[in-house]
Design a protein around this motif. Structure first.
Motif, short mmCIF file in Angstrom:
data_model
loop_
_atom_site.label_atom_id
_atom_site.label_comp_id
_atom_site.label_asym_id
_atom_site.label_seq_id
_atom_site.Cartn_x
_atom_site.Cartn_y
_atom_site.Cartn_z
N GLN A 1 -34.70 -9.93 -53.81
CA GLN A 1 -33.97 -10.77 -54.59
C GLN A 1 -33.01 -9.86 -55.20
OE1 GLN A 1 -34.15 -14.27 -55.25
NE2 GLN A 1 -32.08 -13.77 -55.57
N GLU B 1 -39.45 -9.76 -55.11
CA GLU B 1 -38.39 -9.41 -56.36
C GLU B 1 -37.49 -8.47 -55.93
OE1 GLU B 1 -40.20 -6.93 -59.68
OE2 GLU B 1 -40.18 -9.07 -60.63
N GLY C 1 -39.50 -15.46 -50.25
CA GLY C 1 -39.56 -15.67 -51.47
C GLY C 1 -38.25 -15.23 -52.43
N ALA D 1 -34.07 -16.01 -53.08
CA ALA D 1 -33.17 -17.13 -52.66
C ALA D 1 -31.75 -16.70 -52.40
CB ALA D 1 -33.12 -17.86 -53.78
N LEU D 2 -30.94 -17.07 -51.45
CA LEU D 2 -29.56 -16.75 -51.32
C LEU D 2 -28.66 -18.03 -51.34
CD1 LEU D 2 -28.08 -14.04 -50.45
CD2 LEU D 2 -28.25 -14.68 -48.02
N ARG E 1 -34.09 -19.95 -48.22
CA ARG E 1 -35.16 -19.10 -49.13
C ARG E 1 -35.61 -18.23 -47.71
NH1 ARG E 1 -35.63 -20.60 -53.96
NH2 ARG E 1 -35.05 -22.76 -54.37
#
Lengths: 292, 386
Positions: A6, A3, A135, A137-138, A132
């Protein structure tokens, strides 16, 4: 962990966009000591022109990119010639208010030309599969943005520190008359700065178009965020622009992530206020505000 | 001097146009026309509402006159532009009432402009049929105020019914921080318990935000069965793309605010599988022949496209419905405003563009849940779903 990562990725992506816009502010500021509040509109025009040339007219992307940036650079020249040069007493406040007016004008014209709907632009790399990592994502487009910012920043740095034209431009900002006496064509330098900063804005507009979906009203907020980033990093410092942009982006994204999504824009302006009060020269700016 | 002369010219031009206009129907029918007022945001930022509304009103008036008018008397519409500005709306409505002596007013196009003119029409007791969506217009009920646009109350109910049918119990909300998003969010929160739905996470985004992954990551953390996004383009398209990017697989519901082909274009591949409520006009050709609205919708779309060369949208339907309902209410009143009002309240089973209207003294909108249908985006186009 995933998290937090991200939030960090999100922040770095939006931050890179802010940094790119901040670069445009810096180039003009370095040459003229002027803050151009129409900077965000160059971003908007870059994105929309790219859409019209590349998507509507179906030109090859590279050509559309080049022509869109060139057109916006020409508009930058036009702004200097038509709106700023004729001013009798070029007080900074007068010029800044003119740029605010130019921003409103450009937005109005864009609304007439392109309408109020946003447009969809395909990403540079055809793949929409995100990268990824642990965990989080880009998107590939984010990597493109980051790459472009780094390249532009290095290029600009080399330009101002290593080339005669770049140094001449800086000299004009420090003291226009003295530079003129030394044989530097200061008027041409200022024109160059306007064209360059408009072009930078347009590059930003093109590269973020697939993410933001360009529309006539996207420029204002992006311009203000870019200004915050430039102030945060230190107006005039290219590294500062990038640092300020990323910092602002990450702060916003963490603010959304751990506090509330309602305060996102408030964070940017809170940061701006704090910087203006505590360290007006920004994180990487010269500590002396007066430069001569 | 020059600056002063200009308004006179425009006034004179306006007067000339009005005179020419008034002369038309009179010579045609020889009877005193029923005068109706129209106030729409024809220009300005919300012209996408006002422009089709004005065109549809003119179309409805022509249709009524072609049928022979109302009780043998023609209808005539006087239309003003509010530019989406409440002050101009108030001026326009005052002019319609005191100068043009209209029997009833259709419009304005927006919730703020409508709320601004409600006190006037209530005071002088002129029936008003608004084309705006806000539920505040008819709740609480005001004797002389009606509206034809679907409220977001119905859109939310349609979404929740669909969720209930598909066993969705825990949802996340992501709404835009403007009037549209806030009103949608309020309805989502208010109606959730009725359908046994719990809202596990509530997030917001700015109208021009470029990335919503942070909000979606937070929503994902609560493991919802679905997420509802409430906004207008381009935000919802960004949300759709971001969901793909994060690899989120729970269903995404959007509001009727993005029910246009533009959304599919913006969201591209990420639009696949998105569900949203929409007025039937968008999917008129997909409706089964048994649908009572199908005939009305097809006729309206054909006529509108013929007259104006395309650009049909649900918004024009609000004004079209308002005029048709008003025409029914005008019958047998001889132009008595109080009687028109009473008749408006008795409108029942009127099949219109936005739905089937059943007005009552308690409900001045009169639309039921059948005003919306659920669609899902599949292969880049709409598909009706149960």
């Amino acid at each position: 962990m995933g998290e937090f990562l991200q939030f960090l990725f999100t922040g770095v992506t939006t931050g890179a966009i802010y940094g790119l816009i901040a670069l445009g502010f810096n180039v003009l500021y370095n040459a003229t000591d002027l803050v151009n509040f129409a900077q965000g509109e160059w971003v908007m025009l870059g994105g929309l022109l790219f859409y019209s040339l590349g998507v509507s007219l179906g030109w090859p992307m590279v050509a559309a990119f080049a022509i869109a940036v060139l057109l916006v650079a020409l508009l930058g020249l036009l702004l200097e010639r038509a709106a700023l040069r004729p001013v009798k007493k070029p007080e900074p406040i007068t010029l800044i208010i003119i740029t605010v007016g130019a921003s409103i004008f450009l937005r109005g014209v864009a609304m007439r030309l392109w309408g109020k709907d946003p447009y969809s632009v395909p990403p540079i790399t055809a793949s929409v599969e995100p990268v990824r990592l642990w965990g989080a994502a880009l998107m590939p487009q984010s990597l493109w943005i980051l790459g472009v910012v780094v390249v532009l920043m290095t290029g600009l740095h080399l330009f101002t520190k290593r080339t005669l034209t770049g140094k001449a431009m800086e000299a004009c900002a420090i003291h226009r008359n003295a530079a003129w006496i030394l044989g530097i064509p200061s008027e041409r330098m200022i024109l160059l700065a306007f064209a360059l900063s408009a072009a930078l804005g347009a590059v930003g507009g093109v590269i973020i178009a697939p993410i933001t979906m360009p529309s006539y009203d996207m420029g204002t907020m992006l311009g203000l965020k870019g200004f915050c980033a430039a102030m945060l990093g230190g107006l005039g410092s290219h590294w500062g622009a990038a640092l300020g942009g990323v910092l602002l982006g990450v702060l916003e994204s963490l603010g959304v992530g751990y506090f509330s999504s309602g305060i996102k824009d408030a964070i940017a302006f809170l940061v701006l206020l704090i910087i203006l009060i505590v360290r007006p020269s920004g994180l990487l700016g010269a500590s002396a505000v007066k430069r001569f | 001097m020059k600056g002063k002369a200009r308004p006179w010219i425009s006034w004179m031009a306006a007067a000339a146009v009005m005179l020419a206009w008034m002369a038309g129907p009179k010579t045609l029918f020889g009877a005193e026309p029923y005068k109706i007022g129209g106030v729409f945001s024809i220009t300005g930022s919300s012209s996408f509402l006002g422009d089709p509304e004005k065109k549809s009103l003119e179309m409805a008036v022509d249709e009524i006159n072609a049928r022979g008018g109302i009780d043998g008397r023609p209808v005539e519409a006087v239309i003003y532009d509010t530019e989406g500005d409440p002050t101009k709306a108030v001026l326009a409505v005052n002019k319609l009432i005191s100068k043009d002596n209209v029997l009833a007013i259709i419009g304005p196009s927006l919730t703020p402009t409508t709320l601004a003119v409600i006190p006037i029409v209530e005071r002088v007791q002129v029936p008003l049929i608004s084309c705006a969506a806000g539920i505040q217009i008819v709740e609480p009920v005001k004797p002389y105020v009606f509206k034809t646009a679907q409220s977001d109350v119905l859109a939310v109910a349609t979404i929740y019914k669909h969720m209930q049918k598909h066993g969705i119990k825990k949802i996340g909300i992501l709404s835009v921080t403007n009037a549209f998003g806030v009103s949608g969010r309020d309805q989502l929160v208010k109606q959730a318990p009725e359908y046994g739905i719990t809202i596990v996470k509530e997030e917001a985004y700015g109208a021009n935000d470029t990335d919503m992954t942070a909000q979606l990551t937070k929503i994902k953390g609560e493991n919802p069965d679905a997420v509802v996004c409430w906004g207008t383009n381009p935000g919802p398209a960004v949300v759709a793309k971001n969901m793909r990017q994060l690899g989120l697989t729970f269903p995404l519901y959007q509001s009727h605010g993005v029910a246009s082909p533009k959304f599919i274009e913006l969201a591209g591949e990420a639009a696949e599988g998105i569900r949203l409520p929409t007025g039937k006009i968008l999917v008129a050709d997909l409706l089964p022949d048994s649908d009572p609205q199908k005939v009305v919708l097809t006729a309206y779309i054909t006529e509108y496209n013929k007259r104006y060369g395309g650009g049909v949208s649900g918004f024009g339907g609000y004004a079209y419905d308002a005029m048709q309902i008003l025409a029914k209410a005008l019958q047998g009143t001889g132009g008595d405003k109080a009687k028109i009002r009473d008749n408006l309240e008795k409108i029942s089973n009127h099949v219109g563009i936005s739905g089937i209207f059943n007005m009552t003294p308690q409900d001045h909108n009169g639309l039921g849940p059948e005003a919306f249908v659920m669609v899902e985006i599949r292969n880049g186009t709409w598909k009706l779903v149960d």
